[in-house]
Motif scaffolding. Structure first.
Motif, PDB file in Angstrom:
ATOM      1  N   ALA A   2      21.465 -32.398  66.848  1.00  0.00           N
ATOM      2  CA  ALA A   2      20.907 -33.745  66.865  1.00  0.00           C
ATOM      3  C   ALA A   2      19.780 -33.851  67.881  1.00  0.00           C
ATOM      4  O   ALA A   2      18.728 -34.457  67.618  1.00  0.00           O
ATOM      5  N   LEU A   3      19.965 -33.251  69.045  1.00  0.00           N
ATOM      6  CA  LEU A   3      18.914 -33.256  70.054  1.00  0.00           C
ATOM      7  C   LEU A   3      17.666 -32.534  69.566  1.00  0.00           C
ATOM      8  O   LEU A   3      16.545 -32.999  69.764  1.00  0.00           O
ATOM      9  N   ARG A   4      17.857 -31.383  68.925  1.00  0.00           N
ATOM     10  CA  ARG A   4      16.699 -30.634  68.428  1.00  0.00           C
ATOM     11  C   ARG A   4      15.931 -31.436  67.379  1.00  0.00           C
ATOM     12  O   ARG A   4      14.697 -31.387  67.329  1.00  0.00           O
ATOM     13  N   SER A   5      16.648 -32.149  66.542  1.00  0.00           N
ATOM     14  CA  SER A   5      16.004 -32.964  65.513  1.00  0.00           C
ATOM     15  C   SER A   5      15.129 -34.043  66.140  1.00  0.00           C
ATOM     16  O   SER A   5      13.970 -34.235  65.755  1.00  0.00           O
ATOM     17  N   ALA A   6      15.684 -34.752  67.126  1.00  0.00           N
ATOM     18  CA  ALA A   6      14.911 -35.791  67.800  1.00  0.00           C
ATOM     19  C   ALA A   6      13.744 -35.188  68.568  1.00  0.00           C
ATOM     20  O   ALA A   6      12.627 -35.717  68.549  1.00  0.00           O
ATOM     21  N   ALA A   7      13.986 -34.061  69.225  1.00  0.00           N
ATOM     22  CA  ALA A   7      12.941 -33.424  70.026  1.00  0.00           C
ATOM     23  C   ALA A   7      11.781 -32.945  69.158  1.00  0.00           C
ATOM     24  O   ALA A   7      10.611 -33.095  69.522  1.00  0.00           O
ATOM     25  N   SER A   8      12.081 -32.383  68.011  1.00  0.00           N
ATOM     26  CA  SER A   8      11.048 -31.861  67.120  1.00  0.00           C
ATOM     27  C   SER A   8      10.120 -32.967  66.652  1.00  0.00           C
ATOM     28  O   SER A   8       8.889 -32.815  66.667  1.00  0.00           O
ATOM     29  N   GLU A   9      10.701 -34.080  66.247  1.00  0.00           N
ATOM     30  CA  GLU A   9       9.855 -35.175  65.767  1.00  0.00           C
ATOM     31  C   GLU A   9       9.068 -35.804  66.903  1.00  0.00           C
ATOM     32  O   GLU A   9       7.884 -36.128  66.752  1.00  0.00           O
ATOM     33  N   LEU A  10       9.705 -35.968  68.054  1.00  0.00           N
ATOM     34  CA  LEU A  10       9.018 -36.592  69.175  1.00  0.00           C
ATOM     35  C   LEU A  10       7.814 -35.771  69.614  1.00  0.00           C
ATOM     36  O   LEU A  10       6.759 -36.321  69.937  1.00  0.00           O
ATOM     37  N   THR A  11       7.939 -34.460  69.594  1.00  0.00           N
ATOM     38  CA  THR A  11       6.848 -33.584  70.028  1.00  0.00           C
ATOM     39  C   THR A  11       5.607 -33.767  69.161  1.00  0.00           C
ATOM     40  O   THR A  11       4.473 -33.668  69.652  1.00  0.00           O
ATOM     41  N   THR A  12       5.796 -34.052  67.878  1.00  0.00           N
ATOM     42  CA  THR A  12       4.644 -34.236  66.992  1.00  0.00           C
ATOM     43  C   THR A  12       3.847 -35.484  67.334  1.00  0.00           C
ATOM     44  O   THR A  12       2.688 -35.607  66.910  1.00  0.00           O
TER      45      THR A  12
END
Length: 244
Positions: free
Chosen positions: A77-87
């Motif tokens: 779940a953290l990776r999912s949020a982190a990936s989108e936020l980075t974009t």
């Protein structure tokens, strides 16, 4: 006479009927549900049964996708949020002064915060017993990406220690402001909040430039590209009005 359900039972979300979903779609659904739950309550208070209930799935099904249990699901779940936020740290093909471009990046960032408040909260709120070196690394990767993108936006390839500290400190201000903005019910309009954060960067850069030649050079280059109507131009005008 039928028994009246208890208040706790009445508040518990009803489990929807099981639906067979493609593997990737089901995995993404479980991650999305987990983000909502982990943000609403401390992660240690969320069980796999809670996730299964909210997703309309069974506990064995959740384990089928996340054999490592709640810890693996939490990290996904953290990776999912982190990936989108980075974009959100870049704005393609945007024209304008440097501070106008910085404001555009902040708007994209706060669009994410507003649209995915639960995911953002789960990403940045620490102190959980499920926090590990891996989860901390995920959050740190987002911060490092933000620092790299901001330095690139400044036109800097090799940042010295003071300029790096400036950018890192400002990103911490942005993070803290976003969490506070959510906690206090989004009372400040996004436009006003982003303008304030751009002003914060300019002022922090000016204070750093007094003690650091590299920051002074970057700030001088930026200000030459600003106009009277741009955020930096408006800030300078207002500071003059109050006698600074």
């Amino acid at each position: 006479m039928a028994a009246t359900p208890s208040p706790a039972a009445a508040e518990r979300p009803r489990r929807t009927g099981y639906r067979r979903l493609p593997v990737q779609q089901r995995r993404e659904q479980l991650i999305a549900v987990a983000l909502e739950l982990f943000a609403a309550r401390p992660p240690e208070d969320v069980s796999l049964d809670d996730v299964a209930e909210a997703a309309g799935a069974s506990r064995p099904l959740v384990y089928r996708y996340f054999a490592g249990g709640k810890q693996q699901l939490y990290e996904a779940a953290l990776r999912s949020a982190a990936s989108e936020l980075t974009t959100r740290f870049t704005v393609a093909a945007f024209t304008g002064t440097p501070t106008e471009q910085l404001g555009a990046v902040l708007h994209r960032y706060f669009d994410f915060v507003d649209e995915h408040a639960a995911g953002y909260g789960a990403l940045l709120r620490g102190g959980s017993v499920v926090e590990t070196a891996r989860t901390s690394a995920i959050v740190d990767d987002v911060r490092r990406a933000a620092i790299r993108r901001t330095l690139r936006h400044l036109g800097v390839r090799e940042a010295g220690p003071r300029l790096t500290l400036l950018v890192r400190s400002w990103i911490s201000v942005v993070e803290a402001s976003a969490i506070s903005w959510l906690d206090e019910g989004r009372q400040i309009p996004v436009d006003s909040l982003c303008e304030w954060l751009v002003d914060q960067f300019v002022v922090m850069a000016a204070a750093t430039a007094v003690r650091d030649d590299q920051t002074a050079e970057v700030l001088h280059r930026w200000l030459q590209l600003e106009t009277d109507e741009s955020p930096a131009g408006v800030l300078v005008s207002r500071l003059r009005d109050i006698g600074m």
